[in-house]
Design a protein around this motif. Structure first.
Motif, PDB file in Angstrom:
ATOM      1  N   UNK A  49       0.805  -1.220   0.000  1.00 50.28           N
ATOM      2  CA  UNK A  49       0.000   0.000   0.000  1.00 50.28           C
ATOM      3  C   UNK A  49       0.838   1.272   0.000  1.00 50.28           C
ATOM      4  N   UNK A  50       2.111   1.186   0.384  1.00 47.08           N
ATOM      5  CA  UNK A  50       2.923   2.401   0.498  1.00 47.08           C
ATOM      6  C   UNK A  50       3.047   3.142  -0.830  1.00 47.08           C
ATOM      7  N   UNK A  51       2.978   2.415  -1.944  1.00 50.53           N
ATOM      8  CA  UNK A  51       3.137   3.051  -3.257  1.00 50.53           C
ATOM      9  C   UNK A  51       2.091   4.132  -3.496  1.00 50.53           C
ATOM     10  N   UNK A  52       0.922   3.970  -2.923  1.00 50.91           N
ATOM     11  CA  UNK A  52      -0.175   4.890  -3.210  1.00 50.91           C
ATOM     12  C   UNK A  52       0.005   6.251  -2.551  1.00 50.91           C
ATOM     13  N   UNK A  53       0.999   6.387  -1.676  1.00 50.43           N
ATOM     14  CA  UNK A  53       1.248   7.668  -1.036  1.00 50.43           C
ATOM     15  C   UNK A  53       2.470   8.355  -1.638  1.00 50.43           C
ATOM     16  N   UNK A  54       2.956   7.797  -2.748  1.00 49.19           N
ATOM     17  CA  UNK A  54       4.052   8.406  -3.501  1.00 49.19           C
ATOM     18  C   UNK A  54       3.596   8.698  -4.924  1.00 49.19           C
ATOM     19  N   UNK A  55       3.254   7.660  -5.655  1.00 51.10           N
ATOM     20  CA  UNK A  55       2.798   7.806  -7.027  1.00 51.10           C
ATOM     21  C   UNK A  55       2.683   6.445  -7.670  1.00 51.10           C
ATOM     22  N   UNK A  56       1.663   6.244  -8.490  1.00 56.16           N
ATOM     23  CA  UNK A  56       1.453   4.952  -9.131  1.00 56.16           C
ATOM     24  C   UNK A  56       1.242   5.152 -10.630  1.00 56.16           C
ATOM     25  N   UNK A  57       1.505   4.121 -11.437  1.00 57.58           N
ATOM     26  CA  UNK A  57       1.338   4.228 -12.888  1.00 57.58           C
ATOM     27  C   UNK A  57      -0.072   4.674 -13.278  1.00 57.58           C
ATOM     28  N   UNK A  58      -0.127   5.601 -14.200  1.00 54.14           N
ATOM     29  CA  UNK A  58      -1.395   6.121 -14.719  1.00 54.14           C
ATOM     30  C   UNK A  58      -2.285   6.636 -13.577  1.00 54.14           C
ATOM     31  N   UNK A  59      -1.654   7.062 -12.509  1.00 49.99           N
ATOM     32  CA  UNK A  59      -2.386   7.466 -11.322  1.00 49.99           C
ATOM     33  C   UNK A  59      -2.577   8.965 -11.216  1.00 49.99           C
ATOM     34  N   UNK A  60      -2.680   9.415  -9.964  1.00 43.76           N
ATOM     35  CA  UNK A  60      -2.972  10.816  -9.693  1.00 43.76           C
ATOM     36  C   UNK A  60      -1.764  11.715  -9.941  1.00 43.76           C
ATOM     37  N   UNK A  61      -2.050  12.942 -10.356  1.00 44.80           N
ATOM     38  CA  UNK A  61      -1.014  13.962 -10.378  1.00 44.80           C
ATOM     39  C   UNK A  61      -0.726  14.371  -8.933  1.00 44.80           C
ATOM     40  N   UNK A  62       0.317  15.155  -8.743  1.00 46.31           N
ATOM     41  CA  UNK A  62       0.672  15.584  -7.387  1.00 46.31           C
ATOM     42  C   UNK A  62      -0.425  16.412  -6.755  1.00 46.31           C
ATOM     43  N   UNK A  63      -1.063  17.256  -7.537  1.00 47.74           N
ATOM     44  CA  UNK A  63      -2.160  18.066  -6.994  1.00 47.74           C
ATOM     45  C   UNK A  63      -3.343  17.191  -6.593  1.00 47.74           C
ATOM     46  N   UNK A  64      -3.635  16.192  -7.408  1.00 45.92           N
ATOM     47  CA  UNK A  64      -4.729  15.279  -7.087  1.00 45.92           C
ATOM     48  C   UNK A  64      -4.402  14.453  -5.839  1.00 45.92           C
ATOM     49  N   UNK A  65      -3.134  14.047  -5.726  1.00 44.21           N
ATOM     50  CA  UNK A  65      -2.708  13.282  -4.552  1.00 44.21           C
ATOM     51  C   UNK A  65      -2.881  14.121  -3.288  1.00 44.21           C
ATOM     52  N   UNK A  66      -2.488  15.383  -3.346  1.00 44.98           N
ATOM     53  CA  UNK A  66      -2.641  16.267  -2.187  1.00 44.98           C
ATOM     54  C   UNK A  66      -4.111  16.441  -1.822  1.00 44.98           C
ATOM     55  N   UNK A  67      -4.970  16.564  -2.835  1.00 46.09           N
ATOM     56  CA  UNK A  67      -6.408  16.705  -2.582  1.00 46.09           C
ATOM     57  C   UNK A  67      -6.957  15.459  -1.903  1.00 46.09           C
ATOM     58  N   UNK A  68      -6.522  14.301  -2.366  1.00 45.44           N
ATOM     59  CA  UNK A  68      -6.974  13.045  -1.766  1.00 45.44           C
ATOM     60  C   UNK A  68      -6.514  12.940  -0.316  1.00 45.44           C
ATOM     61  N   UNK A  69      -5.238  13.246  -0.074  1.00 45.84           N
ATOM     62  CA  UNK A  69      -4.700  13.141   1.282  1.00 45.84           C
ATOM     63  C   UNK A  69      -5.389  14.114   2.226  1.00 45.84           C
ATOM     64  N   UNK A  70      -5.584  15.359   1.776  1.00 48.93           N
ATOM     65  CA  UNK A  70      -6.045  16.409   2.688  1.00 48.93           C
ATOM     66  C   UNK A  70      -7.557  16.448   2.859  1.00 48.93           C
ATOM     67  N   UNK A  71      -8.298  16.091   1.810  1.00 50.93           N
ATOM     68  CA  UNK A  71      -9.738  16.324   1.844  1.00 50.93           C
ATOM     69  C   UNK A  71     -10.611  15.092   1.586  1.00 50.93           C
ATOM     70  N   UNK A  72     -10.023  14.015   1.099  1.00 49.27           N
ATOM     71  CA  UNK A  72     -10.853  12.901   0.640  1.00 49.27           C
ATOM     72  C   UNK A  72     -10.536  11.588   1.341  1.00 49.27           C
ATOM     73  N   UNK A  73      -9.984  11.670   2.541  1.00 52.70           N
ATOM     74  CA  UNK A  73      -9.766  10.476   3.340  1.00 52.70           C
ATOM     75  C   UNK A  73      -8.440   9.785   3.151  1.00 52.70           C
ATOM     76  N   UNK A  74      -7.569  10.320   2.301  1.00 55.82           N
ATOM     77  CA  UNK A  74      -6.289   9.669   2.060  1.00 55.82           C
ATOM     78  C   UNK A  74      -5.402   9.601   3.291  1.00 55.82           C
ATOM     79  N   UNK A  75      -5.403  10.671   4.104  1.00 60.54           N
ATOM     80  CA  UNK A  75      -4.562  10.664   5.300  1.00 60.54           C
ATOM     81  C   UNK A  75      -5.008   9.579   6.271  1.00 60.54           C
ATOM     82  N   UNK A  76      -6.312   9.368   6.366  1.00 56.91           N
ATOM     83  CA  UNK A  76      -6.824   8.330   7.254  1.00 56.91           C
ATOM     84  C   UNK A  76      -6.388   6.935   6.794  1.00 56.91           C
ATOM     85  N   UNK A  77      -6.392   6.724   5.473  1.00 57.47           N
ATOM     86  CA  UNK A  77      -5.915   5.443   4.931  1.00 57.47           C
ATOM     87  C   UNK A  77      -4.428   5.284   5.219  1.00 57.47           C
TER      88      UNK A  77
END
Length: 338
Positions: free
Chosen positions: A106-134
């Motif tokens: 699971x650690x890969x999802x907090x750095x970057x994954x193929x065809x995945x989120x951009x850095x801005x999208x990753x920050x949005x997920x972490x800060x506002x969409x439950x990513x930090x809780x995961x």
């Protein structure tokens, strides 16, 4: 007069008493933490970002929490920083979460994954969409807590000794690339290894590696990969956006006063944005230097590789889901009672 003298003397005495009591209390409240990093000292964007983050925390806390930085190899090996925080030989580490994929996929999802989120999208997920809780749930098992600490933007796809014309060029290629992206390359036929950034050049030079990807032009120019390989692929399909992390020992972090906890979190957020600006400013300049002064050839990956990578990613994700998701339970039998 006597009354005034008494009041004046009492005030002075109280001041002295307060000073004598407060000074040791303040001294006792000062904390020094060690931050170990996976980066060489003063390494552009990443090493400097770690140092800047440490300086931010120290300054914002007015020295109540002083952070000392130990770069790769100074206190622990570059890829031993996460374990150092778990074991308690350091309070903080600065690196990339997908380096610890051997501990949890699971650690890969907090750095970057193929065809995945951009850095801005990753920050949005972490800060506002439950990513930090995961993230907290994943890292709880190791007794640590992670924060986004830097944004390198879309990365480069890597350095190769010759131009890639198709899948046949990938077979057996010794390629340094970590994370879930490394698994995708491996499923396409490459022999994938992970190593710290400071070790890549020597491995390319010796022939231990045929190809390598690290970050992008700003870092890659500093590491000198262009002296060995001239074919450079951009952009990366395995890291459309990449984040670095600050990892802290959870028990020690929880013991901090609330304001110091908030300072660590706010400093990480500020540095995430600062690092992004640094890379966006310097990547184009470095790429221009690589092409015009060092004869580097920039390519995009062939469609054949991109299409198979997407298929291999799907297989990797399915296997990942089977590893980390609980097996579905059978629904209970309906009761015959009325």
């Amino acid at each position: 007069m006597k009354r005034r003298s008494f009041i004046k003397g009492a005030a002075i005495g109280a001041g002295v008493a307060a000073t004598s009591v407060a000074a040791p209390a303040i001294a006792q409240s000062r904390i020094t933490w060690r931050m170990v990093t996976t980066w060489p000292r003063n390494f552009p964007g990443l090493g400097t970002g770690a140092q800047r983050l440490a300086d931010r925390i120290t300054a914002m806390s007015e020295g109540r929490l002083t952070v000392q930085v130990f770069s790769a190899g100074e206190l622990v090996p570059a890829l031993g920083t996460f374990d150092a925080v778990i074991e308690g030989s350091a309070e903080m580490s600065h690196g990339a979460a997908y380096y610890w994929q051997n501990k949890s996929q699971a650690t890969a999802f907090f750095t970057g994954v193929p065809y995945g989120m951009t850095s801005r999208e990753l920050a949005a997920w972490i800060r506002y969409m439950g990513g930090q809780e995961v993230w907290d749930e994943v890292y709880d098992q190791f007794g640590v807590k992670g924060f986004l600490s830097g944004d390198t933007g879309t990365q480069a796809g890597g350095w190769f000794r010759k131009e890639l014309t198709g899948l046949s060029d990938v077979q057996g290629m010794k390629f340094r690339t970590p994370g879930l992206g490394g698994q995708v390359w491996q499923r396409m036929g490459a022999t994938v290894v992970n190593m710290a950034g400071g070790e890549i050049y020597a491995a390319l030079q010796s022939g231990a590696l045929d190809a390598a990807e690290f970050v992008g032009p700003y870092n890659d120019l500093a590491l000198g990969f262009h002296q060995i390989c001239k074919d450079y692929y951009f952009p990366s399909f395995i890291e459309p956006g990449l984040a670095t992390e600050l990892v802290v020992n959870k028990e020690k972090f929880s013991a901090l006063p609330a304001d110091l906890q908030a300072i660590v979190e706010s400093a990480c957020q500020a540095e995430y944005d600062q690092v992004a600006s640094e890379f966006y400013a310097n990547d184009p300049i470095a790429l221009k230097t690589l092409v015009e002064q060092h004869g580097v050839r920039v390519h995009q990956f062939p469609d054949e590789i991109l299409e198979l990578a997407l298929k291999r990613l799907w297989i990797s994700c399915r296997r990942f889901a089977m590893e980390v998701m609980p097996s579905p339970r059978k629904p209970p039998k309906a009761s015959s009672a009325h």
